[in-house]
Each structure stands twice: as C-alpha cells, then as structure tokens.
Scaffold this active site. Structure first.
Site, PDB file in Angstrom:
ATOM      1  N   HIS A   9       0.877  -1.191   0.000  1.00 21.36           N
ATOM      2  CA  HIS A   9       0.000   0.000   0.000  1.00 21.36           C
ATOM      3  C   HIS A   9       0.910   1.236   0.000  1.00 21.36           C
ATOM      4  O   HIS A   9       1.720   1.407  -0.911  1.00 21.36           O
ATOM      5  CB  HIS A   9      -0.926  -0.112   1.227  1.00 21.36           C
ATOM      6  N   HIS A  65      -2.011  -2.503  -9.537  1.00 19.89           N
ATOM      7  CA  HIS A  65      -2.998  -1.887  -8.663  1.00 19.89           C
ATOM      8  C   HIS A  65      -4.236  -2.757  -8.676  1.00 19.89           C
ATOM      9  O   HIS A  65      -4.594  -3.308  -9.715  1.00 19.89           O
ATOM     10  CB  HIS A  65      -3.340  -0.472  -9.156  1.00 19.89           C
ATOM     11  N   ASP A  81       2.931   5.606  -6.816  1.00 16.80           N
ATOM     12  CA  ASP A  81       4.149   5.503  -6.013  1.00 16.80           C
ATOM     13  C   ASP A  81       5.406   5.317  -6.834  1.00 16.80           C
ATOM     14  O   ASP A  81       6.508   5.508  -6.338  1.00 16.80           O
ATOM     15  CB  ASP A  81       4.016   4.360  -4.999  1.00 16.80           C
TER      16      ASP A  81
HETATM   17  N1  ACO Z   1       5.310  -7.190 -10.040  1.00 12.08           N
HETATM   18  C1  ACO Z   1       5.181  -8.400 -10.603  1.00 12.08           C
HETATM   19  N2  ACO Z   1       4.017  -9.078 -10.692  1.00 12.08           N
HETATM   20  C2  ACO Z   1       2.915  -8.502 -10.205  1.00 12.08           C
HETATM   21  C3  ACO Z   1       2.958  -7.232  -9.600  1.00 12.08           C
HETATM   22  C4  ACO Z   1       4.202  -6.562  -9.527  1.00 12.08           C
HETATM   23  N3  ACO Z   1       4.306  -5.362  -8.963  1.00 12.08           N
HETATM   24  N4  ACO Z   1       1.721  -6.889  -9.179  1.00 12.08           N
HETATM   25  C5  ACO Z   1       0.918  -7.917  -9.503  1.00 12.08           C
HETATM   26  N5  ACO Z   1       1.633  -8.896 -10.124  1.00 12.08           N
HETATM   27  C6  ACO Z   1       1.118 -10.145 -10.679  1.00 12.08           C
HETATM   28  C7  ACO Z   1       0.721 -11.121  -9.592  1.00 12.08           C
HETATM   29  O1  ACO Z   1       1.797 -11.938  -9.203  1.00 12.08           O
HETATM   30  C8  ACO Z   1      -0.388 -11.885 -10.269  1.00 12.08           C
HETATM   31  O2  ACO Z   1       0.200 -12.805 -11.175  1.00 12.08           O
HETATM   32  P1  ACO Z   1      -0.515 -14.221 -11.485  1.00 12.08           P
HETATM   33  O3  ACO Z   1      -1.816 -13.885 -12.157  1.00 12.08           O
HETATM   34  O4  ACO Z   1       0.453 -14.919 -12.387  1.00 12.08           O
HETATM   35  O5  ACO Z   1      -0.715 -14.909 -10.167  1.00 12.08           O
HETATM   36  C9  ACO Z   1      -1.090 -10.824 -11.102  1.00 12.08           C
HETATM   37  O6  ACO Z   1      -0.082  -9.842 -11.380  1.00 12.08           O
HETATM   38  C10 ACO Z   1      -2.287 -10.175 -10.414  1.00 12.08           C
HETATM   39  O7  ACO Z   1      -1.836  -9.598  -9.208  1.00 12.08           O
HETATM   40  P2  ACO Z   1      -2.637  -9.649  -7.837  1.00 12.08           P
HETATM   41  O8  ACO Z   1      -1.677 -10.023  -6.745  1.00 12.08           O
HETATM   42  O9  ACO Z   1      -3.881 -10.445  -7.965  1.00 12.08           O
HETATM   43  O10 ACO Z   1      -3.029  -8.142  -7.673  1.00 12.08           O
HETATM   44  P3  ACO Z   1      -3.676  -7.510  -6.383  1.00 12.08           P
HETATM   45  O11 ACO Z   1      -4.797  -6.681  -6.846  1.00 12.08           O
HETATM   46  O12 ACO Z   1      -3.972  -8.526  -5.329  1.00 12.08           O
HETATM   47  O13 ACO Z   1      -2.480  -6.619  -5.805  1.00 12.08           O
HETATM   48  C11 ACO Z   1      -0.955  -4.815  -5.575  1.00 12.08           C
HETATM   49  C12 ACO Z   1      -2.298  -5.289  -6.157  1.00 12.08           C
HETATM   50  C13 ACO Z   1      -0.889  -5.180  -4.063  1.00 12.08           C
HETATM   51  C14 ACO Z   1      -0.861  -3.318  -5.713  1.00 12.08           C
HETATM   52  C15 ACO Z   1       0.198  -5.531  -6.345  1.00 12.08           C
HETATM   53  O14 ACO Z   1       0.119  -5.187  -7.724  1.00 12.08           O
HETATM   54  C16 ACO Z   1       1.568  -5.173  -5.779  1.00 12.08           C
HETATM   55  O15 ACO Z   1       1.999  -5.768  -4.800  1.00 12.08           O
HETATM   56  N6  ACO Z   1       2.281  -4.168  -6.414  1.00 12.08           N
HETATM   57  C17 ACO Z   1       3.573  -3.727  -5.917  1.00 12.08           C
HETATM   58  C18 ACO Z   1       3.392  -2.851  -4.682  1.00 12.08           C
HETATM   59  C19 ACO Z   1       2.846  -1.478  -5.013  1.00 12.08           C
HETATM   60  O16 ACO Z   1       3.329  -0.783  -5.912  1.00 12.08           O
HETATM   61  N7  ACO Z   1       1.841  -1.048  -4.211  1.00 12.08           N
HETATM   62  C20 ACO Z   1       1.244   0.294  -4.339  1.00 12.08           C
HETATM   63  C21 ACO Z   1      -0.197   0.227  -4.658  1.00 12.08           C
HETATM   64  S1  ACO Z   1      -0.806   1.824  -5.022  1.00 12.08           S
HETATM   65  C22 ACO Z   1      -0.982   2.598  -3.560  1.00 12.08           C
HETATM   66  O17 ACO Z   1      -1.161   2.068  -2.503  1.00 12.08           O
HETATM   67  C23 ACO Z   1      -0.935   4.065  -3.647  1.00 12.08           C
END
Ligand code: ACO
Length: 427
Positions: free
Chosen positions: A265, A306, A363
């Site tokens: 987050h 996201h 971010d």
């Molecule tokens: N890098 C690589 N792979 C990713 C990333 C990433 N940053 N984000 C998602 N994925 C992949 C997942 O592994 C998943 O792959 P799969 O389908 O093969 O299993 C797929 O993309 C879908 O991802 P989910 O985990 O289902 O996405 P979710 O909605 O649960 O999570 C989140 C969203 C937490 C933001 C995630 O994308 C993440 O951890 N990103 C990095 C951290 C980040 O930048 N957070 C800031 C969010 S914005 C904010 O708070 C202002």
C-alpha cells in the site's frame, strides 16, 4: 439509485430475489445483505467483488484510468486547484468559494500546534525508529487529548475532529523527522501556506533563515493533492471499520496509518526507491524483470500494479509530468529517474506485464519527486499518511454522519468439527 432485481438460486435453498443498485457512475451492485437471514453468506476474500458501503466522495474507473473527487477529475484538481481546496471539497462535498476557502485555511492554521506535553512522547522513541511507527504512537497520544467530552454523534464535534487532524498531521509528521535527526521541533508558522509551513517545520531550524522555493512548495502541494483520497482502499476501509465500533476517531486514523505502512500500500513509495537502489544500473533491469515474473521469487516490481487500475493510474501520469518539471526546474540530474524510465519502458512492453494489465502506479514516481525535494526515504510514507488523513476523515464522517452498523464480516470456517477435550497427559 434506481432498483433492478437479481435472482439467486442456490441448491437446497429457495430462489432469492435481490435488489440491484445502479450507481451514478460505475458497476451495478447486487445487495446480498438479505442472504444471512436465509442461511447463506457470500465469500470474497480480499474484497475483489464487494462494495463495502455507498459513498459520494471519490470515484475510480480502473479500466479508463479515471479518478474523480466529488466529481472533479484529479488532473484538473492537480493543475487548477490546491490541497486546501481539495481538502475542503472532500470534507464538504463542494469546492469552496473564495470566502469559504479563506475561512477554512484560517481554521486549519489555528489548529496546527500540538499540545506541549505531547512533545515528550517522542522521547520514548529511539532516533532510528521508523517515522511511521512514531507517527502511530503520536496519534495514539493525540487521541487521549480528545477523548473525554468528544461526542462523535455531534456534527460540530466531528467537524472539529476533521479540522484538527488535517491541521496537526503536518506538525506531527515534521516532528517525527526532527526527532529522527535529533533536532529541535519547529513550530508551525501561520504566515506560510500549508505546503511551505510543512517544509519549514521539516527543514527549518528554530533560528535558521530557511526559505522554501516556490517550485518545491508547489510540487509538495501537488503530492498532497494526489494522495488525498482513493475511495475504499485498505487503509480507508480500516478507518471505516475501526470507526464503525464507535472508536475514538484519532485512534481510527492511527489504524489507517498502520495499514498504509505496508509495502503493498503506502509503503510502496519507499520500496520503489529501495528497489531502484538494488537494481543499481540499467544493465541489471532484465535480471530484475525476470525475478518479478518468477512465481517462486517473492520479488515484485514495486510501484507497478494496482487492485483497481487496469490502465495507467491517472495520478501516476500527473506525477510523471511533475517529476520531469521538478527535476528540470531544480536542475537535478537523477540517474534514478533515468533508471525508472527505462524500467517503465521495458515493463510496459513485456508480455507478462501487458497481459496482467500491470501499469506504474502513483508511487512509482512519487518517490523520485520526494527525493528531489530533499525528503528522506523513511519519511515518504509519512507524507502519504499526512496527505491521506483528509480522505480518511472524510470517509469516517460519511460513515458516522449517517445510519451505520458495526462492520462485522463472517467467514467460511474450514477448521475442525466439535471434538472432545483431551487432558494434557493424554495428548
Ligand atoms: N510485479 C510483478 N508481478 C505482479 C505485480 C508486480 N508489482 N503486481 C501484480 N503482479 C502479478 C501477480 O503476481 C499476479 O500474477 P498471477 O496472475 O500470475 O498470479 C497478477 O499480477 C495479479 O496480481 P494480484 O496479486 O492479484 O493483484 P492484487 O490486486 O492482489 O495486488 C498490488 C495489487 C498489491 C498493488 C500488487 O500489484 C503489488 O503488490 N504491487 C507492488 C506494490 C505497489 O506498488 N503497491 C502500491 C499500490 S498503489 C498505492 O497504494 C498508492
């Protein structure tokens, strides 16, 4: 909200007619609340398909990459407005006229000081304590100054809570930083704008002649705007959940701070800079992209992806532009920006990221802008928290100011059936 109907047929149960609500904007919502009385629950871990409340504050269309606060686009708010106006709109539903704005700004300035005795709380923390942990503690302490006599059912009391929090968060945040570097706290200065005052409390000394450059003040204000609210994200939902028990609102905001701290987050802006440090050079990007794609490797590309945006995060577009402008105007050549740009380009063209609709989020760029403004990395998430406090408290007000019930989800139990207790010597 106009009403349509949906029919749910579950084996062994009578068919159920459920109301379908049509929102002003966005997806239709099926009201599943009558299910519990019929012996059924819905199952949605991570709330991917659940609208936890109705709200008039913020709208996001993740497919389009659209973000509206009270109906105004984030692009327009970021280019034509300022943070104080956005705060007013989030709290009151409308943008202020000139008179309302002047009054609001004065009300905030008048509340920027924190109680003298609260300053002693900071001494309980080591200098290397993470400022988010310190902020959590400081908010817990602040709640004790506003507890007895606070009636959350009184609209005037709630207004005071909102003003107090928006006013005091910059002061508390700057104190977290000053404590970490062992310097005296700098008192708020009512002559300065909200952003200038925060930067002065952060970088000024009690006797110094610190002057905030207009470029830096404007960039800071824009960061505040871009983080002001984002509908029912994890921290806002936490504030609503904590608030739904009738908890002290300062403590409910502390719960939001705790949730925001996580790297998935608000902690992502700090994590982006650490990741860029780790990557180090453009020549290493391919290796890290491969790590991000490897399911057996916990590494993720920080600042990418996201839950809601399946297109460019509109805040990231504004922040990207702001990033170039700030670095240009301040004459900063940041190799991290070049690395970030290259990383973005490679990821946006990689099948893994394209298929999963993983775009840079706010971010990804905010960390680079904050770094250019001279903000230490450990303070990044604190700045997110101080910007988001207005959104949290607007949602808390929307909850408490309307009929509500305690938030109490149910579960899909997968544990043991009832069994006989076994005495310790027989186990
Ligand atoms: N890098 C690589 N792979 C990713 C990333 C990433 N940053 N984000 C998602 N994925 C992949 C997942 O592994 C998943 O792959 P799969 O389908 O093969 O299993 C797929 O993309 C879908 O991802 P989910 O985990 O289902 O996405 P979710 O909605 O649960 O999570 C989140 C969203 C937490 C933001 C995630 O994308 C993440 O951890 N990103 C990095 C951290 C980040 O930048 N957070 C800031 C969010 S914005 C904010 O708070 C202002």
């Amino acid at each position: 909200m106009t009403e349509k109907k949906a029919t749910l047929k579950v084996d062994g149960h009578e068919a159920l007619e459920l109301s379908v609500y049509t929102p002003t904007l966005g997806q239709e919502v099926v009201d599943v609340s009558p299910l519990a009385a019929k012996g059924l629950f819905t199952f949605d871990p991570g709330f991917q398909s659940t609208a936890s409340c109705d709200s008039t504050i913020t709208y996001i269309d993740g497919g389009k990459g659209q973000l509206l606060h009270r109906g105004y686009s984030i692009e327009e708010l970021a280019s034509k407005s300022d943070y104080m106006e956005v705060c007013y709109a989030l709290l009151n539903g409308e943008l202020p006229n000139a008179e309302q704005k002047a009054e609001f700004v004065q009300e905030i300035k008048a509340r920027a000081e924190v109680p003298e005795q609260l300053k002693a709380v900071f001494n309980g923390f080591t200098r290397d304590a993470h400022p988010m942990g310190v902020l959590l503690g400081a908010l817990g302490a602040l709640s004790t100054y506003h507890h007895e006599g606070l009636d959350i059912n009184n609209a005037e009391h709630r207004k005071e809570v909102a003003l107090n929090l928006v006013a005091k968060l910059p002061t508390l945040s700057a104190m977290c930083y000053k404590h970490s570097i062992g310097e005296d706290f700098v008192a708020p200065n009512a002559e300065l704008s909200h952003a200038e005052n925060f930067l002065t409390m952060l970088f000024g000394g009690t006797n110094s002649e610190y002057q905030v450059s207009p470029v830096v003040a404007q960039a800071m204000d824009r960061i505040f705007i871009l983080h002001a609210d984002h509908e029912q994200n994890a921290s806002t939902s936490t504030v609503r959940m904590a608030g739904s028990s009738g908890a002290n609102p300062y403590a409910a905001i502390a719960a939001g701070v705790a949730t925001l701290w996580g790297p998935a987050h608000g902690g992502a802006n700090e994590a982006v800079l650490k990741m860029l440090d780790e990557i180090g050079d453009v020549s290493n990007i391919d290796k890290f992209i491969a790590k991000a794609k490897d399911r057996n490797d916990p590494f993720k590309l920080m600042g990418f992806g996201h839950r809601v945006y399946k297109n460019y995060d509109p805040r990231a577009s504004v922040m990207r532009e702001s990033c170039h402008q700030v670095l240009g105007e301040l004459g900063i050549q940041d190799p991290k920006l070049e690395l970030a740009m290259k990383l973005e380009e490679i990821a946006l063209n990689d099948e893994y990221f394209v298929e999963r609709k993983l775009f840079p989020n706010v971010d990804f760029y905010s960390g680079i802008v904050l770094k250019a403004l001279g903000i230490p990395v450990s303070m990044f998430t604190v700045i997110f928290a101080l910007s988001r406090t207005v959104g949290w408290i607007a949602h808390w007000e929307e909850l408490i100011g309307n009929p509500y019930r305690i938030a109490r989800p149910r579960q899909l139990y997968t544990g043991s059936d009832e069994r006989a207790f076994v005495e310790i010597d027989k186990r």
